[in-house]
Design a protein around this motif. Structure first.
Motif, short mmCIF file in Angstrom:
data_model
loop_
_atom_site.label_atom_id
_atom_site.label_comp_id
_atom_site.label_asym_id
_atom_site.label_seq_id
_atom_site.Cartn_x
_atom_site.Cartn_y
_atom_site.Cartn_z
N ASP A 167 6.05 2.40 7.10
CA ASP A 167 4.71 2.04 6.90
C ASP A 167 4.02 2.98 5.92
O ASP A 167 3.59 3.87 6.43
CB ASP A 167 3.94 2.12 8.20
CG ASP A 167 2.50 1.58 8.19
OD1 ASP A 167 2.09 1.14 6.87
OD2 ASP A 167 1.60 1.61 8.88
N ASN A 168 4.04 2.82 4.59
CA ASN A 168 4.68 1.74 3.99
C ASN A 168 5.49 2.10 2.62
O ASN A 168 5.51 1.65 1.85
CB ASN A 168 3.58 0.80 3.74
CG ASN A 168 4.19 -0.41 2.95
OD1 ASN A 168 5.16 -1.09 3.43
ND2 ASN A 168 3.33 -1.10 2.12
N HIS B 54 0.92 -1.20 0.03
CA HIS B 54 0.07 -0.27 0.03
C HIS B 54 0.81 1.28 0.07
O HIS B 54 1.96 1.30 0.52
CB HIS B 54 -0.96 -0.02 1.14
CG HIS B 54 -0.41 0.27 2.48
ND1 HIS B 54 -0.22 1.48 3.09
CD2 HIS B 54 -0.11 -0.62 3.60
CE1 HIS B 54 0.15 1.41 4.25
NE2 HIS B 54 0.27 0.33 4.56
N GLU C 75 -5.09 1.56 2.52
CA GLU C 75 -5.13 0.69 3.34
C GLU C 75 -5.28 0.81 4.97
O GLU C 75 -6.07 0.18 5.67
CB GLU C 75 -3.47 -0.38 3.28
CG GLU C 75 -3.41 -1.39 4.12
CD GLU C 75 -3.02 -1.10 5.87
OE1 GLU C 75 -2.84 -2.27 6.21
OE2 GLU C 75 -2.54 -0.05 5.98
N GLU C 76 -4.87 2.04 5.22
CA GLU C 76 -4.73 2.46 6.48
C GLU C 76 -6.35 2.85 7.06
O GLU C 76 -6.54 2.48 8.10
CB GLU C 76 -3.96 3.91 6.78
CG GLU C 76 -2.48 3.69 6.26
CD GLU C 76 -1.70 3.02 7.46
OE1 GLU C 76 -2.42 2.41 8.35
OE2 GLU C 76 -0.38 2.69 7.28
N ASP D 56 4.14 -4.97 3.86
CA ASP D 56 3.65 -3.87 4.79
C ASP D 56 4.77 -3.78 5.58
O ASP D 56 4.85 -4.33 6.65
CB ASP D 56 2.33 -4.14 5.22
CG ASP D 56 1.79 -2.78 5.87
OD1 ASP D 56 2.45 -1.80 5.88
OD2 ASP D 56 0.61 -3.05 6.19
ZN LIG Z 1 0.86 -0.43 6.50
#
Ligand SMILES: [Zn+2]
Length: 551
Positions: free
Chosen positions: A339-340, A318, A372-373, A400
């Motif tokens: 991240d990330n 992501h 994604e978050e 990730d």
């Molecule tokens: Zn992540």
């Protein structure tokens, strides 16, 4: 730069001609690429990569530029992008959450004591005097003979739910909910899904750091401000009106004002046969919502297969992160370096290495997903609207947060024991002189917390793993200290920043393994499945059934 050789021993001992014929050279993973991409994407200039902002445009353009330079082709019928329709809801004018009907009324403040939000795309949420019911872990799992909602009607009511699942405090993996390992029933997403199915007006999870696996600060930063979800027909009106979290000490006060003891009730909820308990209290809370619809984007590049281009092997990472967030020490940008940005850097480095080696029999796809978050939205959207049929998606690797602490003696598989990909990973790790281990802390529920899960839910096995904590330099003590430092001081905070002193040798080990795994899958005929008895096997069997195979 430390690069471990992946050549099998036989190849090392054979002639040069035989090596050229039988064994490819060890993949060259560029540390320069890992550094450059991570540093660029996590610079303040990219603002923390919040989807739907100008920082998104900057981010996805940069990824396309790197994919092109690596030698990939656009992956979506001539386009590098897949549009992902997203709706963003920003709550405002929030009242405190008031609790009445007990010994003393309580008023819980937004952010400090509790957070609330909604999945419903609607301008106002108003919950008034809603009966409060404690539903334990909030689980209805018929196959495990467990139903916290049995015999209780929570329609229009407010349910208070414990985080994780009933046997999370076990020391082993045995128990109705796989012991200390978190099952999907332990995830907050499940708890709100179930509360909605039961018709609850509001669902509030009691935060506790150990079973949630993160502190209140993470709840605050990820549940306040703009919240995003997929923009679907029906505007999510089948969901509860309000969802949220409260701090544990506030839950203790809430139970006390109802004449109950939190610890006693918590213990009762962990035992089979627990029944939900109406607390004789009423909850009220209201807020307005600013609603904005927008498009975010998955970025996809491919190396088309030479023989079976409709069969695909995926690498995913992501690109999004939290954007501007609560300032810590005067820094208000959550840069998301590890991240990330690091995972995207891994994706680019793999694209470079695979493109250099040339196309495989099957298509190799490199996808950097969005949002994604906010709850795996980009990967969920792709899995539900695949460009290449999921029945012909062989499997792949999700990245990730890469290792920046150095080479390790172990490789850890998240959600160990689920898919046949593990049988392919073990010899590759062994060739690196590493051992494969299950995740040390399955109670954290890591398996449900990144994009591979969106594919698993639809039956496609994706590897999610990475370096363990047994550092070649420093051993597990140093490795574990580094993990704790990241989780406590950097994860989802402005301090997740690029560090030029990072040691990328462990990430390189991992990426070489992912390279080999991808090659093997893309040049072979295998259709790795889930192990017998795992939750996704039946879905994969159904998806694969009837597909004309070329094996
Ligand atoms: Zn992540």
């Amino acid at each position: 730069m430390r690069v471990s050789l992946l050549l099998p021993m036989a190849a090392l001992l054979s002639t040069t001609a035989a090596v050229a014929q039988t064994a490819p050279a060890a993949p060259d993973i560029s540390v320069q690429t890992l550094r450059d991409v991570t540093k660029t994407l996590s610079s303040d200039d990219f603002g923390g990569r919040k989807p739907g902002t100008p920082d998104e445009t900057k981010t996805i353009d940069y990824i396309v530029q790197r994919f092109k330079a690596a030698g990939l082709q656009p992956g979506n019928h001539g386009s590098w992008f897949q549009d992902v329709p997203v709706v963003q809801i920003t709550a405002k004018n929030l009242t405190p959450l008031t609790i009445t009907g007990g010994k003393t009324p309580l008023s819980l403040d937004y952010r400090k004591d509790m957070v609330v939000a909604t999945y419903r795309v609607t301008p106002r949420i108003d919950i008034k005097n809603s009966d409060i019911v404690f539903v334990g872990y909030g689980i209805d799992a018929p196959e495990r003979g467990w139903n916290d909602y049995a015999g209780v009607d929570v329609k229009g009511k407010t349910v208070i739910i414990l985080v994780n699942d009933p046997d999370w405090q076990s020391s082993d993996l045995k128990g109705p909910f796989e012991g200390k390992a978190m099952t999907y029933y332990g995830r907050w997403t499940y708890k709100y899904e179930e509360a909605a199915r039961q018709g609850a007006a509001a669902a509030i999870i009691v935060h506790q750091t150990a079973p949630a696996a993160y502190g209140w600060g993470v709840v605050q930063s990820s549940w306040t401000g703009p919240q995003q979800e997929l923009d679907v027909k029906g505007d999510h009106m089948d969901q509860s009106q309000a969802i949220g979290w409260m701090q544990k000490d506030d839950a203790e006060k809430l139970f006390a004002t109802a004449g109950k003891d939190f610890a006693t009730m918590e213990a009762a909820a962990g035992k089979k046969g627990f029944h939900a308990v109406p607390l004789g209290l009423k909850a009220s809370v209201s807020f307005d919502n600013d609603i904005a619809r927008m498009k975010s984007h998955n970025v996809i590049g491919i190396l088309p297969g030479t023989k079976r281009p409709d069969e695909t092997v995926f690498y995913t990472a992501h690109w999004d992160h939290l954007g501007h967030c609560d300032p810590v020490d005067g820094d208000g940008i959550c840069n998301g370096a590890r991240d990330n940005a690091s995972g995207v850097a891994g994706l680019v480095a793999l694209a470079e290495a695979q493109a250099k080696a040339g196309p495989a029999a099957r298509t190799l796809a490199f996808m950097s997903v969005t949002d994604e978050e906010a709850g795996l939205l980009g990967s969920e959207y792709y899995a539900e609207h695949p460009i290449f049929p999921l029945s012909k998606m062989v499997g792949g690797v999700n990245m990730d947060v890469l290792n920046t602490d150095g080479a390790t003696k172990d490789f850890v598989i998240t959600g160990y024991g689920k898919s046949e990909l593990e049988d392919l990973v073990k010899p590759l790790a062994a060739a690196q002189g590493r051992v494969v281990e299950p995740e040390p802390d399955p109670e954290r529920g890591g398996y449900f917390r990144s994009d591979h899960f969106s594919f698993a839910k639809l039956g496609v096995p994706m590897l999610d793993g990475g370096s363990g904590e047994d550092l070649v330099n420093g051993g597990t003590a140093a490795g574990h200290a580094a993990t704790l430092d990241y989780i406590e001081h950097r994860y989802h905070k402005p301090q997740d920043e690029y560090n030029p002193d990072w040691d990328w040798s462990g990430a390189v080990q991992d990426l070489q393994l992912y390279y080999e795994l991808g090659r093997e899958l893309a040049d072979g005929n295998a259709w790795p499945n889930w192990y017998q008895g795992t939750e996704f096997r039946a879905i994969r069997d159904k998806s694969r059934a009837g597909v004309a195979t070329n094996e």
